[in-house]
Design a protein around this motif. Structure first.
Motif, PDB file in Angstrom:
ATOM      1  N   ALA A 166       1.124  -1.185  -0.005  1.00 52.52           N
ATOM      2  CA  ALA A 166       0.104   0.045  -0.081  1.00 52.52           C
ATOM      3  C   ALA A 166       0.784   1.395   0.069  1.00 52.52           C
ATOM      4  O   ALA A 166       0.411   2.298  -0.697  1.00 52.52           O
ATOM      5  N   VAL A 167       1.938   1.220   0.782  1.00 53.63           N
ATOM      6  CA  VAL A 167       2.718   2.317   0.877  1.00 53.63           C
ATOM      7  C   VAL A 167       3.482   2.442  -0.679  1.00 53.63           C
ATOM      8  O   VAL A 167       3.789   3.718  -0.929  1.00 53.63           O
ATOM      9  N   PHE A 168       3.978   1.495  -1.010  1.00 52.19           N
ATOM     10  CA  PHE A 168       4.516   1.599  -2.541  1.00 52.19           C
ATOM     11  C   PHE A 168       3.915   2.084  -3.500  1.00 52.19           C
ATOM     12  O   PHE A 168       4.180   3.058  -4.247  1.00 52.19           O
ATOM     13  N   ARG A 169       2.624   1.571  -3.623  1.00 49.81           N
ATOM     14  CA  ARG A 169       1.604   2.126  -4.543  1.00 49.81           C
ATOM     15  C   ARG A 169       1.524   3.286  -4.311  1.00 49.81           C
ATOM     16  O   ARG A 169       1.116   4.309  -5.251  1.00 49.81           O
ATOM     17  N   ARG A 170       1.291   3.940  -3.152  1.00 47.37           N
ATOM     18  CA  ARG A 170       0.866   5.374  -2.834  1.00 47.37           C
ATOM     19  C   ARG A 170       2.119   6.028  -3.318  1.00 47.37           C
ATOM     20  O   ARG A 170       1.845   7.211  -4.024  1.00 47.37           O
ATOM     21  N   MET A 171       3.160   5.769  -3.190  1.00 47.88           N
ATOM     22  CA  MET A 171       4.570   6.608  -3.446  1.00 47.88           C
ATOM     23  C   MET A 171       4.696   6.530  -4.921  1.00 47.88           C
ATOM     24  O   MET A 171       5.044   7.715  -5.486  1.00 47.88           O
ATOM     25  N   ASN A 172       4.630   5.393  -5.703  1.00 51.73           N
ATOM     26  CA  ASN A 172       4.867   5.511  -7.180  1.00 51.73           C
ATOM     27  C   ASN A 172       3.509   6.090  -7.714  1.00 51.73           C
ATOM     28  O   ASN A 172       3.875   6.634  -9.057  1.00 51.73           O
ATOM     29  N   ASP A 173       2.562   6.095  -7.119  1.00 54.26           N
ATOM     30  CA  ASP A 173       1.301   6.944  -7.573  1.00 54.26           C
ATOM     31  C   ASP A 173       0.545   6.667  -8.897  1.00 54.26           C
ATOM     32  O   ASP A 173      -0.119   7.266  -9.703  1.00 54.26           O
ATOM     33  N   VAL A 174       0.907   5.225  -9.261  1.00 56.31           N
ATOM     34  CA  VAL A 174       0.339   4.608 -10.491  1.00 56.31           C
ATOM     35  C   VAL A 174      -0.011   3.089 -10.067  1.00 56.31           C
ATOM     36  O   VAL A 174      -0.292   2.383 -11.011  1.00 56.31           O
ATOM     37  N   ASP A 175      -0.159   3.149  -8.972  1.00 48.89           N
ATOM     38  CA  ASP A 175      -0.636   1.593  -8.506  1.00 48.89           C
ATOM     39  C   ASP A 175       0.234   0.426  -8.619  1.00 48.89           C
ATOM     40  O   ASP A 175      -0.554  -0.564  -9.022  1.00 48.89           O
ATOM     41  N   PHE A 176       1.452   0.784  -8.920  1.00 47.84           N
ATOM     42  CA  PHE A 176       2.166  -0.408  -9.219  1.00 47.84           C
ATOM     43  C   PHE A 176       2.764  -1.409  -8.145  1.00 47.84           C
ATOM     44  O   PHE A 176       3.042  -0.708  -7.125  1.00 47.84           O
ATOM     45  N   PRO A 177       2.519  -2.475  -8.206  1.00 45.15           N
ATOM     46  CA  PRO A 177       2.734  -3.440  -7.048  1.00 45.15           C
ATOM     47  C   PRO A 177       4.235  -3.505  -6.556  1.00 45.15           C
ATOM     48  O   PRO A 177       5.137  -3.727  -7.463  1.00 45.15           O
ATOM     49  N   ALA A 178       4.749  -3.533  -5.215  1.00 46.55           N
ATOM     50  CA  ALA A 178       6.045  -3.813  -4.717  1.00 46.55           C
ATOM     51  C   ALA A 178       6.363  -5.348  -5.131  1.00 46.55           C
ATOM     52  O   ALA A 178       7.668  -5.314  -5.713  1.00 46.55           O
ATOM     53  N   ALA A 179       5.651  -6.281  -5.416  1.00 45.45           N
ATOM     54  CA  ALA A 179       6.027  -7.569  -5.703  1.00 45.45           C
ATOM     55  C   ALA A 179       6.714  -7.737  -7.194  1.00 45.45           C
ATOM     56  O   ALA A 179       7.544  -8.427  -7.251  1.00 45.45           O
ATOM     57  N   GLU A 180       6.041  -6.890  -7.984  1.00 49.61           N
ATOM     58  CA  GLU A 180       6.887  -6.877  -9.234  1.00 49.61           C
ATOM     59  C   GLU A 180       8.202  -6.422  -9.441  1.00 49.61           C
ATOM     60  O   GLU A 180       9.020  -6.807 -10.045  1.00 49.61           O
ATOM     61  N   VAL A 181       8.423  -5.150  -8.501  1.00 49.61           N
ATOM     62  CA  VAL A 181       9.621  -4.772  -8.257  1.00 49.61           C
ATOM     63  C   VAL A 181      10.553  -5.945  -7.912  1.00 49.61           C
ATOM     64  O   VAL A 181      12.033  -6.101  -8.157  1.00 49.61           O
TER      65      VAL A 181
END
Ligand code: SAM
Length: 376
Positions: A166-181
Motif C-alpha cells: 500500500a505504501v509503495f503503490r501510494r508513493m509511485n502513484d500509479v498503483d504499481f505493486p511492490a511484488a513486481e519490483v
C-alpha cells in the motif's frame, strides 16, 4: 504552492537554448585527466536516455505537473544511440570509466539494449572494459534483464521505496505493486547483474516506517549480495514541494537501523563514492547512506550528467546546461568537442549542496533542472 505551478516546459526551453559551448581554436588532445577549479577529476558520466517515466513518485515527477497535457521531448530532440556513444568515447578520453544510464525510466527507451551493446564496445584508456550500469524502477526489469546482461550491462541499481504494497503503490502513484519490483530484482540477480543495489528515498511520515523492514528483507535474501542504500530526500528540481521537515537525516536512519541490526562503518571503496558504507556486525551484508542534504559530498564529486537532449550538467542542482548536441549536430569533429568539454570542466566550481549546508546556496529556487530530465 508557488513552486508547483512553475511550467516546466519553460524551464526546459530555457535550457534548450543556451549558447553552444566555447570551442577552443587549437584543441589540445585529451590527456586522460581533467581537473575542475577545485581539482576534482571527471570519472563518472550519467546519461539520461529518456525524460519519460511510467511512475509518478510525488518527490520526483508529481502527477499534478506530469499529467496528460505535459509535453515530453519529441524523439528527434533526444540524442541518438550513435550520438551518445560518440560522446561517451570522447569523455573516456578525459578519464571517464563509469557510465550510468538513467532517466526518466531508462528501460522505457526503445531498444535500450542496443545502446548498451554499443557502449560495451568502448574501452577505458587502460584498455579495460567500462563499468556500465543503469538505474531503474524495475517495472520492466524482469522482461529485459537477460537482454541487458547479454548486451554487456554490468549491474543495475533498483529504486524501491517500500516493501509494504500500500505504501509503495501510494508513493509511485500509479498503483504499481511492490511484488513486481521484487520479481525484477530476483531476475536481475539470477542473470548476474551484480552487485545489485537498491535505493530507498526516505520521506518522513511517508515511508520511514519501512526502514527496518526493507533492511530485514534484503539481509535475509540474496546472501548479502544486494546492497540497500538509504537516500535523503533532496531538494532537486522545483516541482516536488520539498521541505526540510520531510527529510529523515541519515544519522537518524542509521540509529533506527542500528537498534535493530548493529552496524559498523566500512571504508569507502572508491574516491567520490556517494554512499557511506556500513556492514551488519553479524556479517550479513552491508547498507549505504546517501546524505546529500545533511553531509554534502561535493568535495570529491567526479560526476557529470548528460541530459536526454545532450545538455551537459556539472551538478544535480545546476540551472544551466552546456549544449553538446549543438556541437554534435553542428559539424564539429571529435577533437573540437573534446576540447569544448575540457574547457567546460576546467571552469567547474559547482558545490551546491555544500553551500546549501552552510546557508549560502545561490538563490535560484524554481529554476533548477528536474532530476527526470538530467537523470538521477
Ligand atoms: N526511473 C529510474 C529509477 O526509478 O531509478 C531512474 C531515474 S530516478 C530520477 C533516479 C533516482 O532518483 C531514484 O532512485 C529516485 O528515487 C531518486 N530521486 C528522485 N527524486 C529524488 C529526490 N527529490 N530526492 C532523492 N532522490 C530522488
Amino acid at each position: 504552492m508557488a513552486e508547483r505551478s512553475i511550467p516546466l516546459v519553460d524551464q526546459r526551453t530555457l535550457d534548450a537554448r543556451p549558447r553552444p559551448p566555447f570551442v577552443p581554436e587549437n584543441p589540445e588532445p585529451p590527456m586522460g585527466l581533467l581537473l575542475d577549479r577545485r581539482a576534482r577529476p571527471l570519472h563518472d558520466l550519467r546519461i539520461s536516455v529518456t525524460d519519460r517515466c511510467n511512475f509518478r513518485c510525488s518527490y520526483c515527477m508529481p502527477k499534478e505537473v506530469y499529467d496528460k497535457s505535459y509535453r515530453f521531448l519529441p524523439h528527434s530532440d533526444l540524442l541518438s544511440f550513435e550520438e551518445i556513444t560518440r560522446l561517451a568515447r570522447i569523455f573516456i578520453g578525459h578519464g571517464v570509466r563509469k557510465l550510468r544510464l538513467t532517466g526518466g525510466e531508462p528501460l522505457l527507451r526503445k531498444n535500450i539494449e542496443e545502446l548498451v551493446a554499443q557502449l560495451a564496445q568502448l574501452r577505458t584508456l587502460e584498455d579495460e572494459p567500462l563499468d556500465i550500469t543503469l538505474t531503474t524502477n524495475a517495472s520492466l526489469l524482469a522482461r529485459k534483464a537477460q537482454a541487458l546482461k547479454d548486451a554487456g550491462l554490468n549491474r543495475v541499481t533498483v529504486s524501491l521505496d517500500a516493501l509494504d504494497d500500500a505504501v509503495f503503490r501510494r508513493m509511485n502513484d500509479v498503483d504499481f505493486p511492490a511484488a513486481e519490483v521484487l520479481h525484477g530484482i530476483d531476475v536481475a540477480h539470477a542473470v548476474g547483474l551484480a552487485p545489485l543495489k537498491v535505493n530507498m528515498v526516505v520521506k518522513r511520515g511517508t515511508n520511514d516506517q519501512q526502514i527496518v523492514p526493507m533492511a530485514r528483507y534484503f539481509r535475509e535474501h540474496y546472501d548479502g549480495r544486494v546492497v540497500l542504500r538509504f537516500i535523503e530526500y533532496m531538494d532537486v528540481g522545483a516541482t516536488n514541494g520539498w521541505r526540510m521537515d520531510d527529510v529523515v537525516p541519515s544519522q537518524e536512519v542509521m540509529q533506527r537501523l542500528n537498534a535493530a541490526y548493529p552496524l559498523r562503518e566500512l571504508p569507502p571503496s572508491a574516491p567520490g563514492e556517494t554512499a557511506r558504507r556500513h556492514a551488519y556486525a553479524d556479517g550479513r551484508g552491508e547498507v549505504g547512506f546517501i546524505s546529500s542534504v545533511t553531509q554534502a559530498f561535493c568535495g570529491d564529486c567526479n560526476r557529470a550528467r548528460l541530459s536526454t537532449e545532450g545538455q551537459l550538467y556539472l551538478c544535480l542542482f545546476a540551472t544551466q546546461g552546456h549544449d553538446l548536441r549543438a556541437l554534435l549536430r553542428g559539424g564539429y569533429d571529435d577533437a573540437q568537442i573534446s576540447a569544448a568539454i575540457a574547457h567546460i570542466w576546467h571552469s567547474r566550481e559547482d558545490r551546491y549542496s555544500e553551500l546549501r549546508g552552510q546557508g549560502s546556496a545561490p538563490a535560484h529556487e524554481g529554476r533548477r533542472v528536474e532530476m527526470s530530465y538530467i537523470g538521477g
